[in-house]
Write a protein that holds these residues in place. Structure first.
Motif, PDB file in Angstrom:
ATOM      1  N   ASN A  50      -1.733  -6.830   1.540  1.00 49.31           N
ATOM      2  CA  ASN A  50      -0.964  -6.206   0.451  1.00 49.31           C
ATOM      3  C   ASN A  50      -0.354  -7.259  -0.471  1.00 49.31           C
ATOM      4  O   ASN A  50      -0.058  -6.974  -1.622  1.00 49.31           O
TER       5      ASN A  50
ATOM      6  N   VAL B 205      -6.904  -2.315   2.002  1.00 50.69           N
ATOM      7  CA  VAL B 205      -5.692  -3.088   1.773  1.00 50.69           C
ATOM      8  C   VAL B 205      -4.646  -2.666   2.803  1.00 50.69           C
ATOM      9  O   VAL B 205      -4.449  -1.481   3.052  1.00 50.69           O
TER      10      VAL B 205
ATOM     11  N   ILE C 214       0.646  -1.026   4.025  1.00 52.84           N
ATOM     12  CA  ILE C 214       1.404  -0.359   2.972  1.00 52.84           C
ATOM     13  C   ILE C 214       2.553   0.422   3.621  1.00 52.84           C
ATOM     14  O   ILE C 214       2.325   1.341   4.406  1.00 52.84           O
TER      15      ILE C 214
ATOM     16  N   GLU D 280       4.525  -0.156  -2.866  1.00 50.40           N
ATOM     17  CA  GLU D 280       3.284  -0.772  -2.412  1.00 50.40           C
ATOM     18  C   GLU D 280       2.123   0.210  -2.517  1.00 50.40           C
ATOM     19  O   GLU D 280       0.992  -0.170  -2.856  1.00 50.40           O
TER      20      GLU D 280
ATOM     21  N   ALA E  89      -1.398  -0.164  -4.508  1.00 50.34           N
ATOM     22  CA  ALA E  89      -2.684  -0.001  -3.828  1.00 50.34           C
ATOM     23  C   ALA E  89      -3.566   1.001  -4.560  1.00 50.34           C
ATOM     24  O   ALA E  89      -4.775   0.783  -4.724  1.00 50.34           O
TER      25      ALA E  89
END
Length: 334
Positions: free
Chosen positions: A268, A287, A290, A295, A299
């Motif tokens: 991240n 990714v 989170i 965040e 993403a």
């Protein structure tokens, strides 16, 4: 990554993506707002291809704790992307599943690979037309010659998931004349979601092992033990997902080993630019990890297809990528 840094990367990427180029990492982090979350309902369109949708991905899926719940609950709630950490301290042909220690906080957990695969097989038997399920492996220990080599891992997957695996070779064969997996993707694209119903995709992620050499092994490159390759012949059930120096691995010369890498595992703190570059190249990224709405916004904007979090059964993020009917995929926004 710090939240204000994420905000900066988000703002830079909105401009860069619109112009069709990868944005640079910003030097300043002051006074920027997060990217607006996409709106609209989650829809299921089986004409969409595997790389054209986003989904929640379960981080450290095996432990029945906190916001995750057990695998059965996650599957019932529509999660179709999971992570298992593999350790080579189990019997030959099996791997222990845990993060750092064998201590688990819940009772209905996965503590070994064969047991975990049995849970997924049971779900398939009960729901044979399910959406494609992606299982990400992280190899925590080295290969060992006591039943813990790449061929042993392939054999275990074959024995437990026979007939259900979407293999790298199938992707390559979908594009006659393709010389590697990237060539295949660029010629014909990824399969559509409908054609992947009832299937499982297995991906081995890279971590901090030197040069991610063990990822070469699961791709089945020719070679001997002296150069870190196994050179075995088998079904090669695993795609490989490097996570270091990703941008350099997207721009390769013909013949490079990484031309068979079409999955990538992003941190991240990579921000927007790396997943966005992976998406624009036509490939797939995950990714992790989170934990906040900010965040999550980043993403989504990054075009990462698999958004890994512990919060997979509580729907704390908006917009939801899993709706109340259990539909698990959200088409990419413009």
């Amino acid at each position: 990554m710090r939240f204000n840094t994420l905000l900066t990367l988000a703002a830079c990427a909105v401009v860069g993506i619109a112009l069709g180029r990868v944005p640079p990492v910003a030097a300043s982090t002051q006074g920027l707002a997060p990217p607006a979350a996409a709106t609209g309902p989650v829809v299921r369109d089986h004409r969409l291809r595997y790389n054209q949708v986003q989904q929640l991905s379960s981080h450290n899926s095996y432990d029945d704790n906190g916001p995750k719940d057990n695998i059965e609950t996650q599957l019932a709630r529509g999660i179709r992307s999971f992570e298992l950490d593999l350790h080579n301290d189990a019997a030959a042909g099996n791997w222990s599943v845990y993060h750092v220690t064998h201590v688990f906080s819940g009772g209905n957990y996965i503590d070994n690979l064969k047991g975990g695969l049995a849970k997924f097989r049971k779900y398939h038997n009960e729901h044979p037309n399910h959406e494609v399920i992606t299982i990400w492996f992280e190899l925590k220990d080295d290969w060992k010659g006591d039943g813990h080599n790449p061929a042993d891992l392939d054999a275990t997957i074959d024995a437990n998931m026979s007939g259900l695996i979407y293999r790298p070779a199938v992707l390559k064969q979908s594009a006659p004349g393709a010389t590697n997996l990237r060539d295949a993707v660029r010629r014909v694209g990824w399969p559509d979601l409908d054609s992947l119903r009832g299937k499982f995709i297995f991906v081995m992620m890279g971590n901090d092992k030197a040069n991610e050499r063990y990822l070469y092994d699961v791709l089945g490159y020719d070679g001997g033990f002296r150069d870190g390759h196994q050179g075995y012949v088998g079904n090669r059930n695993l795609f490989a997902a490097p996570e270091d120096n990703i941008l350099s691995k997207l721009n390769l010369r013909p013949g490079d080993n990484w031309l068979n890498a079409v999955f990538f595992n992003c941190h991240n703190n990579d921000g927007l630019n790396i997943p966005a570059a992976v998406f624009r190249a036509g490939f797939v990224s995950r990714v992790w990890r989170i934990d906040s709405q900010g965040e999550y916004n980043v993403a989504l904007a990054s075009k990462a297809q698999h958004i890994a979090t512990d919060h997979v059964t509580r729907n704390i993020f908006v917009p939801h990528l899993v709706d109340g009917s259990g539909r698990p995929f959200r088409p990419m926004g413009p």
